[in-house]
Design a protein around this motif. Structure first.
Motif, PDB file in Angstrom:
ATOM      1  N   THR A   1      15.095 -21.206  -7.565  1.00 35.69           N
ATOM      2  CA  THR A   1      15.867 -20.271  -6.778  1.00 35.69           C
ATOM      3  C   THR A   1      16.933 -19.894  -7.684  1.00 35.69           C
ATOM      4  N   GLY A   2      17.606 -18.832  -7.057  1.00 42.07           N
ATOM      5  CA  GLY A   2      18.595 -18.294  -7.883  1.00 42.07           C
ATOM      6  C   GLY A   2      19.627 -19.316  -8.179  1.00 42.07           C
ATOM      7  N   ARG A   3      20.231 -20.213  -6.999  1.00 44.89           N
ATOM      8  CA  ARG A   3      21.121 -21.188  -7.318  1.00 44.89           C
ATOM      9  C   ARG A   3      20.844 -22.150  -8.370  1.00 44.89           C
ATOM     10  N   GLU A   4      19.391 -22.442  -8.318  1.00 45.87           N
ATOM     11  CA  GLU A   4      19.110 -23.409  -9.209  1.00 45.87           C
ATOM     12  C   GLU A   4      19.060 -22.834 -10.642  1.00 45.87           C
ATOM     13  N   ARG A   5      18.993 -21.724 -10.842  1.00 44.75           N
ATOM     14  CA  ARG A   5      19.010 -21.044 -12.097  1.00 44.75           C
ATOM     15  C   ARG A   5      20.604 -21.184 -12.546  1.00 44.75           C
ATOM     16  N   ASP A   6      21.496 -20.738 -11.630  1.00 44.86           N
ATOM     17  CA  ASP A   6      22.848 -21.052 -11.817  1.00 44.86           C
ATOM     18  C   ASP A   6      23.187 -22.197 -12.490  1.00 44.86           C
ATOM     19  N   VAL A   7      22.595 -23.395 -11.724  1.00 51.02           N
ATOM     20  CA  VAL A   7      22.963 -24.760 -12.082  1.00 51.02           C
ATOM     21  C   VAL A   7      22.427 -25.091 -13.593  1.00 51.02           C
ATOM     22  N   LEU A   8      21.243 -24.620 -13.657  1.00 44.37           N
ATOM     23  CA  LEU A   8      20.498 -24.886 -14.750  1.00 44.37           C
ATOM     24  C   LEU A   8      21.551 -24.131 -16.027  1.00 44.37           C
ATOM     25  N   ASP A   9      21.760 -22.948 -15.817  1.00 40.96           N
ATOM     26  CA  ASP A   9      22.588 -22.240 -17.056  1.00 40.96           C
ATOM     27  C   ASP A   9      23.774 -23.141 -17.512  1.00 40.96           C
ATOM     28  N   LEU A  10      24.437 -23.739 -16.479  1.00 35.40           N
ATOM     29  CA  LEU A  10      25.561 -24.414 -16.796  1.00 35.40           C
ATOM     30  C   LEU A  10      25.149 -25.963 -17.208  1.00 35.40           C
ATOM     31  N   LEU A  11      23.970 -26.552 -16.509  1.00 33.91           N
ATOM     32  CA  LEU A  11      23.603 -27.746 -17.373  1.00 33.91           C
ATOM     33  C   LEU A  11      23.366 -27.556 -18.860  1.00 33.91           C
ATOM     34  N   ALA A  12      22.923 -26.391 -19.153  1.00 31.64           N
ATOM     35  CA  ALA A  12      22.432 -26.537 -20.544  1.00 31.64           C
ATOM     36  C   ALA A  12      23.482 -26.288 -21.539  1.00 31.64           C
ATOM     37  N   THR A  13      24.674 -26.059 -20.750  1.00 37.62           N
ATOM     38  CA  THR A  13      25.857 -26.274 -21.746  1.00 37.62           C
ATOM     39  C   THR A  13      26.516 -27.576 -21.927  1.00 37.62           C
ATOM     40  N   GLY A  14      25.919 -28.474 -21.310  1.00 35.40           N
ATOM     41  CA  GLY A  14      26.302 -29.924 -21.153  1.00 35.40           C
ATOM     42  C   GLY A  14      27.403 -30.370 -20.101  1.00 35.40           C
TER      43      GLY A  14
ATOM     44  N   THR B   1      28.912 -31.644 -16.710  1.00 30.10           N
ATOM     45  CA  THR B   1      28.575 -32.687 -15.840  1.00 30.10           C
ATOM     46  C   THR B   1      28.512 -32.030 -14.305  1.00 30.10           C
ATOM     47  N   ASN B   2      27.875 -32.957 -13.613  1.00 29.27           N
ATOM     48  CA  ASN B   2      27.928 -32.369 -11.790  1.00 29.27           C
ATOM     49  C   ASN B   2      29.114 -31.818 -11.366  1.00 29.27           C
ATOM     50  N   ALA B   3      30.203 -32.752 -11.649  1.00 31.26           N
ATOM     51  CA  ALA B   3      31.378 -32.506 -11.050  1.00 31.26           C
ATOM     52  C   ALA B   3      32.034 -30.828 -11.729  1.00 31.26           C
ATOM     53  N   GLN B   4      31.752 -30.799 -13.181  1.00 29.11           N
ATOM     54  CA  GLN B   4      32.251 -29.332 -13.669  1.00 29.11           C
ATOM     55  C   GLN B   4      31.192 -28.185 -13.056  1.00 29.11           C
ATOM     56  N   ILE B   5      30.145 -28.477 -12.930  1.00 29.98           N
ATOM     57  CA  ILE B   5      29.194 -27.372 -12.483  1.00 29.98           C
ATOM     58  C   ILE B   5      29.712 -27.084 -10.879  1.00 29.98           C
ATOM     59  N   ALA B   6      29.844 -28.054 -10.093  1.00 30.97           N
ATOM     60  CA  ALA B   6      30.477 -27.932  -8.496  1.00 30.97           C
ATOM     61  C   ALA B   6      31.761 -27.171  -8.778  1.00 30.97           C
ATOM     62  N   GLU B   7      32.473 -27.200  -9.662  1.00 32.34           N
ATOM     63  CA  GLU B   7      33.772 -26.653  -9.716  1.00 32.34           C
ATOM     64  C   GLU B   7      33.868 -25.161 -10.012  1.00 32.34           C
ATOM     65  N   ARG B   8      32.679 -25.049 -11.052  1.00 27.70           N
ATOM     66  CA  ARG B   8      32.570 -23.771 -11.452  1.00 27.70           C
ATOM     67  C   ARG B   8      31.620 -22.947 -10.398  1.00 27.70           C
ATOM     68  N   LEU B   9      30.747 -23.391  -9.545  1.00 22.40           N
ATOM     69  CA  LEU B   9      29.981 -22.884  -8.848  1.00 22.40           C
ATOM     70  C   LEU B   9      30.599 -22.851  -7.180  1.00 22.40           C
TER      71      LEU B   9
ATOM     72  N   SER C   1      27.525 -33.302  -4.191  1.00 25.39           N
ATOM     73  CA  SER C   1      26.213 -33.828  -3.586  1.00 25.39           C
ATOM     74  C   SER C   1      25.350 -32.785  -3.639  1.00 25.39           C
ATOM     75  N   THR C   2      25.794 -31.417  -3.421  1.00 23.36           N
ATOM     76  CA  THR C   2      24.742 -30.361  -3.364  1.00 23.36           C
ATOM     77  C   THR C   2      24.369 -29.961  -4.737  1.00 23.36           C
ATOM     78  N   VAL C   3      25.371 -30.125  -5.944  1.00 25.81           N
ATOM     79  CA  VAL C   3      24.869 -29.820  -7.338  1.00 25.81           C
ATOM     80  C   VAL C   3      23.758 -31.040  -7.621  1.00 25.81           C
ATOM     81  N   LYS C   4      24.178 -32.230  -7.202  1.00 23.34           N
ATOM     82  CA  LYS C   4      23.117 -33.360  -7.776  1.00 23.34           C
ATOM     83  C   LYS C   4      21.671 -32.952  -7.074  1.00 23.34           C
ATOM     84  N   ASP C   5      21.754 -32.414  -5.935  1.00 21.57           N
ATOM     85  CA  ASP C   5      20.261 -32.079  -5.358  1.00 21.57           C
ATOM     86  C   ASP C   5      19.776 -31.034  -5.917  1.00 21.57           C
TER      87      ASP C   5
END
Length: 215
Positions: free
Chosen positions: A158-171, A173-181, A186-190
């Motif tokens: 999904t579009g949101r999963e791609r957003d998460v993957l883009d940030l995950l690929a920079t290294g 953490t879930n907390a940092q991704i959650a803050e950015r998005l 828990s949503t990021v973890k899912d």
């Protein structure tokens, strides 16, 4: 914890890491003592040399991952061949550093690993991007295989999963991704779990490699 057969290198890495001020190296040892030292000191992160004469790094990695409270393991190498990287990732390594990596990579990398992220030396990542990773053979457990080569990425994300993957690929953490998005952790973890499942990746670094390979 730093695991290497070279005592001078162990002490050198300890000095570099502890210069950060908020990183404590609780143990330095060779491969034969690694599991016992990990049981004794319960480190959050273990840096393990992949080539050691007494017990190779992949065997140490397997032993550490069998512990009741295993540390996050990153592999150290002086050469970073693709085969070593792929096999270490297949065995569950969460990071990969070249021994001569500058402190500007090693210290932030250890912090990311301790926080639940992934860390890969920039030179190792470039090497992986340049070399296709073979697909999982029929019948082989995907968790024991290197990252499958999907370029481009599957369209099922999904579009949101791609957003998460883009940030995950920079290294991140879930907390940092959650803050950015602006999402909950828990949503990021899912989302991360869903991304790994859809890509057939067994860990975050495998997903990051696929994302980098797809541009």
């Amino acid at each position: 914890m730093v695991v290497d057969d070279d005592e001078l290198l162990r002490l050198g890495l300890q000095r570099i890491l502890e210069s950060a001020g908020n990183i404590t190296v609780s143990a330095v040892c060779d491969g034969a003592d690694a599991v016992a030292q990990a049981e004794l000191h319960r480190p959050d992160v273990a840096l393990v040399d992949i080539q050691m004469p007494d017990l190779d790094g992949l065997s140490v990695l397997r032993g550490l991952r069998r512990l009741e409270a295993p540390p996050v393991v990153a592999m150290l190498t002086g050469f970073g061949t693709d085969g070593n990287v792929a096999e270490a990732l297949a065995e569950g390594a969460a990071g990969f550093f070249l021994k001569d990596a500058a402190a500007r990579e090693l210290i932030p990398g250890v912090r990311l690993l301790a926080a639940g992220g992934s860390a890969l030396s920039s030179r190792v990542m470039r090497s992986l991007r340049a070399t296709p990773v073979p697909p999982v053979p029929p019948g082989q457990d995907s968790a024991r295989a290197a990252a499958p080569a999907h370029t481009p990425l599957p369209g099922a994300l999904t579009g949101r999963e791609r957003d998460v993957l883009d940030l995950l690929a920079t290294g991140m953490t879930n907390a940092q991704i959650a803050e950015r998005l602006l999402l909950s952790r828990s949503t990021v973890k899912d989302h991360v779990s869903s991304v790994l499942a859809k890509l057939g990746a067994s860990n975050r670094i495998q997903a990051a490699v696929l994302a980098r390979s797809a541009g």
